[in-house]
Design a protein around this motif. Structure first.
Motif, PDB file in Angstrom:
ATOM      1  N   LYS A 239       0.840  -1.190   0.000  1.00 30.02           N
ATOM      2  CA  LYS A 239       0.000   0.000   0.000  1.00 30.02           C
ATOM      3  C   LYS A 239       0.880   1.247   0.000  1.00 30.02           C
ATOM      4  O   LYS A 239       1.874   1.316   0.703  1.00 30.02           O
ATOM      5  N   GLN A 240       0.514   2.217  -0.826  1.00 34.48           N
ATOM      6  CA  GLN A 240       1.257   3.472  -0.856  1.00 34.48           C
ATOM      7  C   GLN A 240       1.080   4.192   0.488  1.00 34.48           C
ATOM      8  O   GLN A 240       0.030   4.112   1.109  1.00 34.48           O
ATOM      9  N   PRO A 241       2.089   4.915   0.982  1.00 34.25           N
ATOM     10  CA  PRO A 241       3.361   5.195   0.296  1.00 34.25           C
ATOM     11  C   PRO A 241       4.473   4.185   0.609  1.00 34.25           C
ATOM     12  O   PRO A 241       5.645   4.478   0.365  1.00 34.25           O
ATOM     13  N   LYS A 242       4.111   3.040   1.172  1.00 37.77           N
ATOM     14  CA  LYS A 242       5.130   2.052   1.497  1.00 37.77           C
ATOM     15  C   LYS A 242       5.819   1.554   0.235  1.00 37.77           C
ATOM     16  O   LYS A 242       5.178   1.228  -0.748  1.00 37.77           O
ATOM     17  N   GLU A 243       7.132   1.507   0.245  1.00 45.91           N
ATOM     18  CA  GLU A 243       7.891   1.126  -0.942  1.00 45.91           C
ATOM     19  C   GLU A 243       8.253  -0.358  -0.926  1.00 45.91           C
ATOM     20  O   GLU A 243       8.370  -0.982   0.120  1.00 45.91           O
ATOM     21  N   ARG A 244       8.400  -0.884  -2.129  1.00 43.85           N
ATOM     22  CA  ARG A 244       8.882  -2.252  -2.266  1.00 43.85           C
ATOM     23  C   ARG A 244      10.298  -2.350  -1.733  1.00 43.85           C
ATOM     24  O   ARG A 244      11.123  -1.487  -1.993  1.00 43.85           O
ATOM     25  N   PRO A 245      10.613  -3.431  -1.031  1.00 40.58           N
ATOM     26  CA  PRO A 245      11.990  -3.580  -0.549  1.00 40.58           C
ATOM     27  C   PRO A 245      12.896  -4.141  -1.646  1.00 40.58           C
ATOM     28  O   PRO A 245      12.432  -4.708  -2.628  1.00 40.58           O
ATOM     29  N   MET A 246      14.177  -3.982  -1.467  1.00 42.64           N
ATOM     30  CA  MET A 246      15.151  -4.627  -2.334  1.00 42.64           C
ATOM     31  C   MET A 246      15.214  -6.102  -1.939  1.00 42.64           C
ATOM     32  O   MET A 246      15.347  -6.439  -0.762  1.00 42.64           O
TER      33      MET A 246
END
Length: 316
Positions: A239-246
């Protein structure tokens, strides 16, 4: 069951399995769902009172006892691997196996079960050993049902390991039967939103991040790595604004890793594409092109001549 179903005199599925009146009843039924056969609040034979794993029946019936009472010395009820292994197919006409209060373990987790559970292949083999004693033949349904559950969890590791277990079951059946007289059909009831993409190099781990022919990770436009396998929706969505992790392959190949999804949902959904129907044996050639799902039954009915046999018996 719903109150209206009870009022109408309907029997729940567990009762239907035990009380079936066609012929002399079912020869083989194995899987999970033990709680549905036991009286409510009865401690589970494997787990005791732990984790609220008690019986669920409100009618006071112990259907495992009912099974044994019905079939006597020709029947058997088992709930663990040791009891299952001890069953002599030559002396058992009716086998009920209930190895978990609810769903059976995933294939990856099955070896850790203290009471032990037979594999899908082992259950298929034991079933055929019992059923093949009937000179008129038999119908056997084998389902790898937890493939579906792992997909709903967006857990590709268990999705694929349970699919591999289903493949082992098919191979076991092929070894046991005579294909001159046995039709084997393998299909599914629906798809899931699992996808494979990413231009990964040949031989790259299917559960790993996408790595190109230069052995360098392939990145999305957000500068992050991604896996070859993903799900269009499911619990792996962000869910925004959570970013995808590497991501790293070490992380994504672990059994509990949840694949990333485009749309965040508490449970991944079914898909809508056509499924394959794979068949071998008599009348397998009738599976051609694109057909409706119910067509599978009609081929099986025609190949086995069950309808003709039932009609002939009714006229005797």
């Amino acid at each position: 069951m719903p109150a209206e179903a009870v009022a109408a005199g309907c029997a729940d599925i567990a009762r239907q399995l035990v009380e079936m009146r066609y012929g002399d009843g079912l020869e083989v039924a194995m899987g999970g769902g033990r709680a549905n056969f036991m009286p409510i609040d009865t401690p589970d034979v494997e787990y005791g009172d732990a984790a609220k794993k008690q019986g669920r029946r409100k009618d006071g019936k112990d259907l495992t006892k009912a099974w044994l009472d019905r079939y006597g010395e020709k029947g058997a009820y088992v709930w663990n691997k040791e009891q299952f292994a001890a069953i002599d197919p030559a002396k058992t006409d009716h086998l009920l196996g209930l190895f978990e209060p609810s769903h059976m373990q995933y294939e990856h987790d099955r070896p850790k079960d203290k009471a032990g559970e037979p594999s899908l292949a082992e259950m298929a083999e034991k079933s055929i050993d019992i059923l093949s004693r009937n000179p008129e033949g038999y119908v056997l349904l084998v389902e790898g049902g937890r493939i579906d559950h792992a997909s709903h969890e967006s857990n590709a590791y268990r999705t694929l390991s349970d699919a591999a277990a289903m493949n082992e079951a098919v191979k076991a059946v092929l070894r046991k039967v005579n294909l001159d007289e046995t039709l084997i059909v393998v299909t599914g009831d629906h798809s899931h939103t699992l996808t494979m993409a990413g231009y990964a190099k040949r031989g790259n781990p299917i559960l790993g991040i996408s790595v190109g022919v230069d052995d360098e990770p392939i990145y999305g436009t957000d500068g992050k790595t991604y896996t070859t396998i993903g799900f269009a929706n499911g619990p792996g969505g962000y869910k925004q604004p959570k970013e995808r992790p590497m991501l790293t392959t070490e992380e994504t190949t672990k059994p509990d890793f949840v694949q990333h999804s485009l749309v965040p949902l508490s449970s991944e959904t079914h898909g809508g594409e056509d499924l394959g129907i794979y068949a071998i044996g008599p009348w397998a050639h009738l599976f051609q092109g694109t057909v409706e799902e119910n067509y599978t039954f009609h081929v099986m009915n025609f190949a086995s001549k069950i309808g003709e046999r039932l009609k002939a018996k009714s006229q005797q």
